[in-house]
Enzyme design. Structure first.
Site, PDB file in Angstrom:
ATOM      1  N   ASN A   1      98.024  50.919  21.407  1.00  0.00           N
ATOM      2  CA  ASN A   1      97.158  50.951  22.588  1.00  0.00           C
ATOM      3  C   ASN A   1      96.226  49.762  22.528  1.00  0.00           C
ATOM      4  OD1 ASN A   1      97.685  53.659  24.016  1.00  0.00           O
ATOM      5  ND2 ASN A   1      97.571  54.179  21.836  1.00  0.00           N
ATOM      6  N   GLU A   2      96.647  48.702  23.185  1.00  0.00           N
ATOM      7  CA  GLU A   2      95.906  47.448  23.145  1.00  0.00           C
ATOM      8  C   GLU A   2      94.698  47.530  24.068  1.00  0.00           C
ATOM      9  OE1 GLU A   2      96.535  45.438  20.983  1.00  0.00           O
ATOM     10  OE2 GLU A   2      98.647  44.961  20.722  1.00  0.00           O
ATOM     11  N   PRO A   3      93.769  46.561  23.951  1.00  0.00           N
ATOM     12  CA  PRO A   3      92.643  46.528  24.878  1.00  0.00           C
ATOM     13  C   PRO A   3      93.129  46.678  26.318  1.00  0.00           C
ATOM     14  CG  PRO A   3      92.359  44.850  23.206  1.00  0.00           C
ATOM     15  CD  PRO A   3      93.695  45.478  22.957  1.00  0.00           C
TER      16      PRO A   3
ATOM     17  N   SER B   1      93.769  49.759  27.425  1.00  0.00           N
ATOM     18  CA  SER B   1      94.340  51.117  27.475  1.00  0.00           C
ATOM     19  C   SER B   1      93.227  52.100  27.807  1.00  0.00           C
ATOM     20  CB  SER B   1      94.930  51.497  26.115  1.00  0.00           C
ATOM     21  OG  SER B   1      95.905  50.573  25.724  1.00  0.00           O
TER      22      SER B   1
ATOM     23  N   THR C   1      97.989  40.687  18.229  1.00  0.00           N
ATOM     24  CA  THR C   1      98.838  41.633  17.509  1.00  0.00           C
ATOM     25  C   THR C   1     100.157  40.964  17.132  1.00  0.00           C
ATOM     26  OG1 THR C   1      97.872  43.456  18.726  1.00  0.00           O
ATOM     27  CG2 THR C   1     100.018  43.865  17.715  1.00  0.00           C
TER      28      THR C   1
END
Ligand code: GLP
Length: 641
Positions: free
Chosen positions: A162-164, A166, A181
């Protein structure tokens, strides 16, 4: 949801966070807790559902669970697992698939039934993905939800993938990976270009439904994002911060990862502290930094206004404090990293005798040395110390195939001229064939790794030569843990320690330069530091050890904070240029930068920027203006062994 404050010093922390000196201690405790959870649920006739994570972080936990299974008969027959995520597009067999990772790291070694294991599939199609993810969520629900979810944290603040961006409500879905990432995963995939762009991950909302959540983090590279997750506002630009809204979320972290929490970084802001020399230095430098003023210009009012009246009362007034800290900093600066012979050394970082010194520079991988202390290395050599550089590992895992291919072709062209080297020729032919047959993500054969290792040896020799060190003073240890291992999966053994012990006993160094004390414990640097610690423990009682100092250099991409520095070695513009030439010799690493903060700059540019930034900081604090500075901190060897 608000959480009861644990203690005054933790008042800014919005998630219960426990600090451990080492990852192992935290993992041992958590493993016990998981086993107790399994037992109590079993006793109540219920199954246990665990949420599991991948990455380096949980590896030690899994090793401990395996140990409990083997040695104490703990059974996982009643356990069901759900993994957080999987790279989209990778088959189960792919060496970097999380499916494979989980089996290699845990499932293959315990008695969990295969049909209890759930890992998102990386091979569903885009069209199927939505439906597939909904079904994944259903399976979690059908099994009664997750009892305990294990998490790591990415440097973007991601949990799972869940990247920025999300949201707190996000569910299991197909996501795009953040560029940071992908950069962090580049080593696993031998180049950023090979890292998948998408993944399937449980959502933040899915994770928050677990009855308990435990996030683990080790090493200095996580400290910044952790502090923001624990003390900052909840925000979708840092998905881990949403864990603040979970009543039973906890963080278990090591000291290196805790470095940016207020209770560690600025403890005087959250309670009374003992104003010893180190704390005083930290506070005074912090104040100067915050106000962007030289130390000697700080006033009593400024100390008071920033909540440091206590410091003024205990060790003030400002005039005394300023002079004391200024002069401490002044005395960290030396152009004589091996000590200045025949000089008064009462306020120098390194002692003048013995001279020359036997200096041992330990470099976990080729290039760590020149990158972090190339200037200091040159000075030690120039000042006639007996310098040995020892490369703990061959570094062959970080060499791209095209580099080795180029070397093979070159040698084969030279073949007529090296007829006597029949053995090498066979090696080259075999390796060439293996390279041709190698699938995109196959592991390297022993032959290919051997040649890649030789390539790095050549580069290291060139770099050392530029620093003035002849090839005869270089040792290549090729420690077995690395030669037999892969990233994130190194398993150091007694023979690794033995190799270091042999080196130490032979050289009997009076100075050791080492790194890795703050690194993630399963990284090459982290493993090498632990091996050094064990080796030093074994030789601790030998007489030469009484006269041995260990100087720590910080890993590539980071530098000691000003208050931590105990030796600052200035570099002139020429010395800096020479160091850059040294770094430049590590040609095979140009696409494999160990410094991952900035993709647009070459490794040498980043190293240069770091050394120049330290010089600027010293200057801003009121000290002389140098071109660049390399820094070291002493390791209190006998209290640490
Ligand atoms: C990966 C995983 C995460 C993990 C994180 C940190 O991308 N999807 O679940 O927590 O990165 O990795 P590491 O533990 O190797 O630092």
């Amino acid at each position: 949801m608000s959480m009861p404050i644990q203690s005054e010093s933790e008042q800014l922390e919005r998630i219960r966070t426990t600090l451990y000196p080492k990852a192992d201690a935290a993992c041992a405790e958590l493993a016990r807790e998981i086993v107790e959870l399994m037992r109590s649920r079993e006793a109540a006739g219920q199954k246990t559902v665990l949420g599991l994570a991948t990455g380096s972080t949980p590896v030690r936990l899994y090793r401990e669970l395996i140990r409990l299974h083997r040695e104490e008969g703990v059974s996982f027959r009643n356990v069901y697992t759900f993994n957080l995520d999987e790279y989209f597009g990778l088959s189960r067999e792919h060496p970097q698939s999380y499916f494979r990772f989980m089996h290699e790291q845990l499932f293959a070694h315990i008695d969990i039934p295969e049909d209890h294991i759930h890992i998102p599939s990386g091979t569903v199609t885009r069209q199927q993905a939505f439906q597939y993810c909904a079904e994944y969520e259903n399976s979690i629900r059908e099994l009664g939800g997750i009892d305990l979810q294990i998490l790591g944290i990415g440097r973007t603040g991601h949990i799972g993938f869940n990247e920025p961006g999300s949201s707190r409500e996000s569910r299991t879905r197909l996501v795009t990976l953040d560029s940071m990432t992908r950069r962090d995963a580049a080593r696993d995939f031998l180049g950023e270009a090979n890292v998948p762009r998408y993944a399937i991950t449980m959502g933040v909302g899915t994770i928050l439904e677990a009855r308990q959540v435990v996030l683990l983090a080790w090493g200095d590279s996580k400290s910044e994002v952790l502090a923001r997750a624990v003390e900052g506002e909840q925000t979708d630009s840092l998905p881990a911060s949403f864990l603040q809204s979970h009543a039973k979320a906890r963080f278990l972290i090591d000291h290196a990862a805790a470095a940016d929490l207020t209770r560690i970084k600025h403890p005087w802001r959250v309670g009374l502290v003992k104003w010893d020399d180190e704390m005083t230095r930290k506070a005074v430098i912090w104040l100067a930094d915050t106000l962007q003023k030289p130390i000697l210009k700080l006033t009593d009012e400024e100390y008071s206004e920033r909540g440091m009246a206590d410091l003024l009362t205990t060790r003030g007034p400002a005039y005394d404090l300023n002079i004391q800290v200024f002069s401490q900093l002044q005395h960290t600066i030396t152009g004589w990293p091996g000590g200045k012979p025949n000089a008064d050394d009462s306020s120098r970082p390194e002692r003048s005798q013995p001279f020359p010194k036997r200096s041992l520079i330990l470099s976990p991988e080729p290039q760590d040395d020149v990158l972090c202390l190339g200037g200091t290395l040159s000075r030690l050599v120039r000042q006639k110390h007996e310098v040995t550089v020892a490369y703990a590992t061959s570094g062959n895992l970080a060499v791209p195939d095209n580099e080795v291919s180029r070397v093979i072709e070159l040698f084969l062209e030279l073949e007529p001229e090296i007829r006597e080297a029949g053995k090498e020729r066979n090696l080259l032919r075999t390796a060439r064939e293996q390279l041709r047959q190698k699938g995109e993500f196959d592991f390297d054969s022993i032959e290919i790794r051997h040649i890649k290792g030789l390539l790095r040896r050549g580069e290291a020799r060139e770099a050392c030569q530029i620093c003035g060190l002849p090839a005869g003073r270089i040792r290549f240890l090729d420690l077995p843990f690395y030669e037999m291992g892969r990233y994130r999966q190194f398993a150091p053994k007694e023979e690794d320690v033995a190799a270091l012990v042999t080196l130490l006993e032979e050289i009997k160094p009076q100075q050791i330069f080492a790194t890795g004390s703050l690194s993630e414990p399963s990284s090459v640097q982290g493993v090498c530091f632990e091996l050094l610690r064990q080796a030093l423990t074994q030789v601790a009682s030998q007489s030469w050890m009484k006269d041995c100092r260990v100087w720590l250099y910080r890993g590539a991409g980071a530098e000691w904070a000003s208050h931590e520095i105990e030796m600052a070695v200035p570099l002139s513009p020429d010395e800096l240029a020479n160091k850059i030439q040294g770094i430049y010799q590590h040609q095979s690493q140009r696409s494999q930068s160990p410094i991952r903060t900035d993709r647009h700059r070459e490794t040498w540019q980043q190293a240069e920027a770091i050394n120049q930034a330290t010089a600027k900081t010293y200057n801003r604090l009121g000290l002389a203006e140098y071109e660049a500075i390399e820094t070291f901190k002493q390791w209190p060897i006998f209290t640490q062994l």
